[in-house]
Structures are given as C-alpha cells and as structure tokens.
Design a protein around this motif. Structure first.
Motif, PDB file in Angstrom:
ATOM      1  N   ARG A 282     -41.408 -26.687  25.535  1.00 27.74           N
ATOM      2  CA  ARG A 282     -39.953 -26.578  25.405  1.00 27.74           C
ATOM      3  C   ARG A 282     -39.370 -27.949  25.713  1.00 27.74           C
TER       4      ARG A 282
ATOM      5  N   TRP B  10     -35.766 -29.526  26.502  1.00 24.40           N
ATOM      6  CA  TRP B  10     -34.352 -29.319  26.810  1.00 24.40           C
ATOM      7  C   TRP B  10     -33.568 -30.595  26.532  1.00 24.40           C
TER       8      TRP B  10
ATOM      9  N   GLY C  36     -26.915 -27.316  27.586  1.00 29.90           N
ATOM     10  CA  GLY C  36     -28.185 -27.735  27.018  1.00 29.90           C
ATOM     11  C   GLY C  36     -28.617 -26.874  25.858  1.00 29.90           C
TER      12      GLY C  36
ATOM     13  N   ALA D 187     -32.433 -26.006  23.406  1.00 26.53           N
ATOM     14  CA  ALA D 187     -33.883 -26.147  23.269  1.00 26.53           C
ATOM     15  C   ALA D 187     -34.325 -25.362  22.043  1.00 26.53           C
TER      16      ALA D 187
END
Length: 196
Positions: free
Chosen positions: A90, A92, A104, A106
């Motif tokens: 992941r 971010w 944020g 992702a």
C-alpha cells in the motif's frame, strides 16, 4: 404505565452511554504530542494481528514502512508480510493540512481518507476495498493511533460493514531499530517472538 417507565429508562440509558463515548477532543491535553509527519518519516516496522467479531485472532502480520516528505506532501510505502504467506503493498499519498488535520489516498482506498491529531492521539477514517474469494468488498475503517514515546506507537482499528464491527486490527509500531526488517513471510512467527 410500566411500559412507559421501561421506555423512559431505556432512553436514559442510551443517552448516558452515548455521552460516555470518547472523542478526539478528550486527548487534547495529553502528551507526548503525536506528529504524524515526523513519526512516519524514514523507516520503521510494525507487527499486527486481525481479530474477527468473536475476538479470534485470524491473521498475523509484519509491516515494513518507509515515509518520505516534501513540504506538506508525504509518501508512506507499506509492505505487509502475512503469516499465511501473502505479501501486499500500500502506498499512502498524504497531505498535511492545518490544525493537525491530514488527508490521504492509496490504491485500495475509495475516496479520501480523513484524519486529525490531538495530543498523543490520531484518528484516521477511510473506506477500504478488500479482495476476498475472487470478489471485493468495501469496509469502513476507524483507525486510532496512540503514541507511547518517540519510538513506539499503538494502533487500534475497527473494521465495519453496514455499521457493524466485523473485525478489529491491532498494530505496534517501532522506529527505534530501523534496520530490523520483516524479511520473508515465513520468518514472521519468529520475528513476532522478538517484540520487546
């Protein structure tokens, strides 16, 4: 008459319980002050577990993280090594806003994550898309982080579907020894025994 009394008591209990809910404001005066930009800068490692709605531990994992910031924009790279052999990633993309607020995005997050810091706590909320058995499901995550000292941080997350808690995730972050790595998924159980 008795029904009316019972209803009144039930309403009072609901109001009492709802007024006892802890909010981010309750941590305003706590220390140490958690600075997300500072804490998630550089390399760190975390160990975690997932518990189902019955509190059974259903997964364990180790995470390697690397955070880089340019001004108020940050990139936090995460590599998850699960005890069943799965490895996932992941990235971010974070933005620091005013008054301890962050947002944020992702790869597996739907829309924008929103968060805010107060005192030693940080609340982070977002919608996560999780692939399971050839399909994907959307979950709401309510993520709470609590800083212990300059190196260590606890993270508790409630994962909800249709407003019902289906799982809880617990993580322990440590950046005191950045050279420590998760290595390979097969070594996770050994690494978990090294937590100190």
């Amino acid at each position: 008459m008795k029904c009316l009394e019972k209803l009144s008591i039930a309403i009072m209990l609901v109001l009492l319980l709802s007024s006892c809910t802890v909010g981010l404001q309750d941590y305003r005066q706590t220390a140490p002050k958690l600075d997300i930009k500072q804490y998630f800068s550089g390399k760190l490692i975390a160990w975690g577990m997932v518990q189902d709605y019955r509190d059974n531990v259903i997964r364990r994992f180790c995470v390697e993280l690397d955070g880089q910031w340019q001004g108020e924009q940050g990139l936090l790279k995460e590599v998850f090594y699960f005890n069943d052999g799965e490895i996932s990633y992941r990235n971010w993309h974070l933005t620091k806003l005013a008054d301890g607020q962050y947002q944020g995005s992702a790869e597996d997050v739907v829309g924008q994550a929103q968060g805010q810091q107060m005192g030693f706590a940080f609340q982070w909320q977002y919608q996560l898309n999780i692939a399971t058995d050839g399909t994907s499901m959307l979950f709401s995550l309510d993520d709470w982080m609590y800083q212990v000292d300059e190196y260590r941080l606890f993270n508790r997350t409630k994962m909800k579907k249709l407003g019902i808690i289906v799982a809880e995730i617990t993580l322990f972050f440590d950046k005191e020894f950045p050279q420590k790595r998760c290595h390979q998924a097969g070594e996770i159980s050994h690494l978990m025994g090294e937590i100190h």
